[in-house]
Design an enzyme around this catalytic site. Sequence first.
Site, short mmCIF file in Angstrom:
data_model
loop_
_atom_site.label_atom_id
_atom_site.label_comp_id
_atom_site.label_asym_id
_atom_site.label_seq_id
_atom_site.Cartn_x
_atom_site.Cartn_y
_atom_site.Cartn_z
N LYS A 127 -14.23 -119.52 19.81
CA LYS A 127 -13.76 -119.91 21.13
C LYS A 127 -14.86 -120.70 21.83
O LYS A 127 -15.97 -120.84 21.32
CB LYS A 127 -13.42 -118.68 21.99
CG LYS A 127 -12.49 -117.66 21.36
CD LYS A 127 -11.06 -118.14 21.25
CE LYS A 127 -10.18 -117.07 20.61
NZ LYS A 127 -8.82 -117.58 20.29
N SER A 131 -5.76 -121.82 18.23
CA SER A 131 -6.25 -121.46 19.56
C SER A 131 -7.25 -122.45 20.13
O SER A 131 -7.50 -122.46 21.34
CB SER A 131 -6.88 -120.06 19.53
OG SER A 131 -8.10 -120.07 18.80
#
Length: 276
Positions: free
Chosen positions: A99, A44
């Site tokens: 993230k 990701s």
Amino acid sequence: MSAEQEKTAKKHSREWFDALVIAAIFATILRIFVVESYRIPTGSMERTLLAGDFLFVNKYVYGAKVPFTDFRLPAADTVERGDIIVFKFPKDRSLNYIKRCVATSGDLLEIRDRQLFVNGKSVALPEHAQFIGQKMPPGAADFQIFPRFSTFNKDNYGPLRIPAKGDVVELNPRTYQLYSALIADEGHDISISGDQVYLDGVPKRQYTVEDNYYFAMGDNRDNSLDSRYWGFLPERDILGEAMVVYWSWDPDRSLFLDPAGKLSSIRWHRTGMTVH
């Protein structure tokens, strides 16, 4: 062995044992309050971080959380836009996610044709970020996107204000999907019947937010389960900031079944790489 030699040997053994105990305690304190190792499990954050990267996370910078309590140590700094953060996944806090923070408390976030805007200003794509999927047009609603029943999708999102502690938000059928999970997570019972929202069993038209929130996205924008899909990130779930990659190899190769292949997959060029 004489009695004197036996006594000396026992003394040395005890000293070694004490040293090991102290070292273990010190290592535990460092892991809880200062720095911890983290392994990148998915793609990701590619190409900024790769699956199989091992990195150190600075837990001290945002104020480490004292185990089994809601108390945090004083923070050395605040979470800023662009920081790569490790946090407990709000939908399953047994999982840790990593993230990039793209918007902080009080910010107005919008994505238009894949271009991120914060407070009306365009934000450059991170250096190694990428798009690997098909672009979605405006108004093409995605049922997986937060909040439910909106017209948002991964490439066209918002505008959406990121809640800040002390914000007073309206409670009605239009805002219910936006704030109901946040309010429930802050410890309240929330429900809706017709046009009326009930908070802890009492009809309410407004709610005062109790925590600061953030919006997190993966640099691999088309392959990231991030805030676009599950909503706002509470400040209390943030664990620390990514610092440096200390080891990296191919996670798909087995050290036991293919030791030569595993060792040959070591990414030496990533060792010591600063995360940004």
